[in-house]
Design an enzyme around this catalytic site. Structure first.
Site, PDB file in Angstrom:
ATOM      1  N   HIS A  36       4.707   0.130   0.072  1.00 17.92           N
ATOM      2  CA  HIS A  36       5.470  -0.608   1.081  1.00 17.92           C
ATOM      3  C   HIS A  36       4.646  -1.751   1.664  1.00 17.92           C
ATOM      4  O   HIS A  36       3.422  -1.792   1.549  1.00 17.92           O
ATOM      5  CB  HIS A  36       6.017   0.324   2.162  1.00 17.92           C
ATOM      6  CG  HIS A  36       4.969   1.026   2.970  1.00 17.92           C
ATOM      7  ND1 HIS A  36       4.245   2.078   2.490  1.00 17.92           N
ATOM      8  CD2 HIS A  36       4.528   0.816   4.225  1.00 17.92           C
ATOM      9  CE1 HIS A  36       3.409   2.506   3.412  1.00 17.92           C
ATOM     10  NE2 HIS A  36       3.551   1.750   4.483  1.00 17.92           N
ATOM     11  N   ASP A  59       0.484   4.852   2.146  1.00 15.51           N
ATOM     12  CA  ASP A  59      -0.288   5.255   3.324  1.00 15.51           C
ATOM     13  C   ASP A  59      -1.385   6.263   2.980  1.00 15.51           C
ATOM     14  O   ASP A  59      -1.141   7.264   2.299  1.00 15.51           O
ATOM     15  CB  ASP A  59       0.630   5.860   4.392  1.00 15.51           C
ATOM     16  CG  ASP A  59       1.463   4.789   5.076  1.00 15.51           C
ATOM     17  OD1 ASP A  59       0.985   3.654   5.204  1.00 15.51           O
ATOM     18  OD2 ASP A  59       2.601   5.107   5.476  1.00 15.51           O
ATOM     19  N   HIS A  76       0.830  -1.215   0.000  1.00 20.80           N
ATOM     20  CA  HIS A  76       0.000   0.000   0.000  1.00 20.80           C
ATOM     21  C   HIS A  76       0.859   1.258   0.000  1.00 20.80           C
ATOM     22  O   HIS A  76       2.071   1.209   0.251  1.00 20.80           O
ATOM     23  CB  HIS A  76      -0.925   0.012   1.216  1.00 20.80           C
ATOM     24  CG  HIS A  76      -0.201   0.150   2.521  1.00 20.80           C
ATOM     25  ND1 HIS A  76       0.558  -0.861   3.051  1.00 20.80           N
ATOM     26  CD2 HIS A  76      -0.088   1.195   3.387  1.00 20.80           C
ATOM     27  CE1 HIS A  76       1.093  -0.474   4.193  1.00 20.80           C
ATOM     28  NE2 HIS A  76       0.731   0.773   4.420  1.00 20.80           N
ATOM     29  N   ARG A 118       4.968   5.598  14.275  1.00 24.06           N
ATOM     30  CA  ARG A 118       4.793   6.155  12.924  1.00 24.06           C
ATOM     31  C   ARG A 118       4.195   7.561  12.991  1.00 24.06           C
ATOM     32  O   ARG A 118       3.240   7.796  13.741  1.00 24.06           O
ATOM     33  CB  ARG A 118       3.869   5.249  12.098  1.00 24.06           C
ATOM     34  CG  ARG A 118       3.891   5.607  10.610  1.00 24.06           C
ATOM     35  CD  ARG A 118       3.013   4.678   9.796  1.00 24.06           C
ATOM     36  NE  ARG A 118       1.730   5.315   9.535  1.00 24.06           N
ATOM     37  CZ  ARG A 118       0.733   4.730   8.879  1.00 24.06           C
ATOM     38  NH1 ARG A 118       0.854   3.479   8.442  1.00 24.06           N
ATOM     39  NH2 ARG A 118      -0.394   5.368   8.657  1.00 24.06           N
TER      40      ARG A 118
HETATM   41  C1  SIN Z   1       3.167   0.549   7.818  1.00 23.87           C
HETATM   42  O1  SIN Z   1       2.644   0.047   6.834  1.00 23.87           O
HETATM   43  O2  SIN Z   1       3.047   1.744   8.086  1.00 23.87           O
HETATM   44  C2  SIN Z   1       4.006  -0.310   8.762  1.00 23.87           C
HETATM   45  C3  SIN Z   1       5.158  -0.941   8.080  1.00 23.87           C
HETATM   46  C4  SIN Z   1       5.905  -1.863   9.010  1.00 23.87           C
HETATM   47  O3  SIN Z   1       5.452  -2.127  10.128  1.00 23.87           O
HETATM   48  O4  SIN Z   1       6.960  -2.355   8.613  1.00 23.87           O
END
Ligand code: SIN
Length: 293
Positions: free
Chosen positions: A269, A116, A114, A284
């Site tokens: 990611h 974000d 995805h 985050r």
């Molecule tokens: C996310 O998708 O923001 C998290 C990625 C992760 O935990 O590696």
């Protein structure tokens, strides 16, 4: 006092590419100290060039993470406010840790590819993730370069997506995520109302570097507008498979103190996951971007 004493202190740090696909590490910059305008401009250029920056060995507090993140733009709060850090609500706790029978964070963030907050009218410019506790095994994060994915898209697919919009929805895989992770909370009516579907170009133009990038993902993209359901599903499957090929990917193996900053306008990611008995906890912060065009 000499002129040299009056000159601003130059912040010395290295920026070293990490892979052919994308990514660079920033070594020797301490984010507990204020970042000068010159250093910030250099980081900004590096972020646009490499798409993922890995700031090594950062011992910053959540408040310092929020302050540094806010230099890049307004911060966005996640709809699952249950997992916000109480003293710093702009921080989303990404963690598989359960305490007293309750998850302390979003344990399955990123199990599908995805970008974000692509389900918002103004999706995220970029996100910071700062390691707090890392598993001994696994827990990597993968990033796929969507400029290259667009550049190498077969001509037939490029023609098929020309000028088309796709729908994005936070709810697309929510039930599936709840089935896999029963601790995932039901959404309140207010939370559902906060995440209406939206539409974005399948190929967007990056507002800062001017390059085109694919902008669809298996996590949030539901359908191609104005295509029959079967054609839409087939086209999206082809795009998902194309956009996440090995040659577009940098795999980040976390080190203690890493803070990673990725560009959601140019990469997808994925969290690769780790064994259930291994603790993983990261903080985050997410920065609002432009409406994709
Ligand atoms: C996310 O998708 O923001 C998290 C990625 C992760 O935990 O590696």
């Amino acid at each position: 006092m000499t002129l040299a004493a009056l000159a601003p202190v130059q912040q010395q740090f290295d920026i070293r590419p990490l892979s052919d696909a994308l990514g660079a590490e920033v070594v020797g910059l301490d984010l507990t100290a204020p970042v000068s305008n010159d250093a910030f401009a250099r980081l900004h250029r590096a972020h646009l060039q490499h798409h993922v920056l890995v700031f090594r060995d950062q011992r910053i507090t959540p408040a310092q993470q929020v302050a540094f993140s806010a230099r890049w733009g307004p911060l966005q709060r996640h709809v699952l406010h249950q997992f916000a850090l109480p003293e710093q609500p702009e921080v989303l706790i990404v963690s598989n840790i359960v305490e007293n029978g309750k998850p302390i964070g979003l344990g399955d963030a990123g199990v599908f590819w995805h970008s974000d907050l692509s389900y918002k009218d103004k999706p995220s410019l970029g996100s910071f993730l700062h390691a707090q506790e890392l598993p001994a095994e696994g827990g990597d994060t993968l990033f796929a370069n969507q400029h290259t994915a667009w550049h190498e898209l077969p001509a037939e697919l490029a023609r098929a997506v020309q000028g088309r919009l796709a729908e994005h929805s936070y709810l697309k895989v929510y039930a599936e995520l709840q089935r896999r992770s029963p601790w995932r909370p039901d959404l309140s009516p207010e939370q559902i109302a906060a995440v209406p579907t939206t539409r974005h170009p399948i190929v967007r133009t990056h507002p800062e570097n001017g390059r085109k990038a694919l902008f669809v993902s298996e996590h949030f993209t539901t359908r191609v507008i104005d295509l029959p359901d079967d054609e839409s599903a087939a086209l999206l499957q082809a795009l998902f498979a194309h956009s996440t090929q090995e040659r577009f990917i940098y795999r980040h193996r976390w080190l203690p103190g890493d803070m990673v900053f990725w560009d959601n306008r140019s990469v997808l990611h994925l969290a690769a996951g780790c064994p259930d008995d291994q603790r993983r906890r990261l903080f985050r912060t997410t920065i609002e971007g432009d409406k994709p065009i």
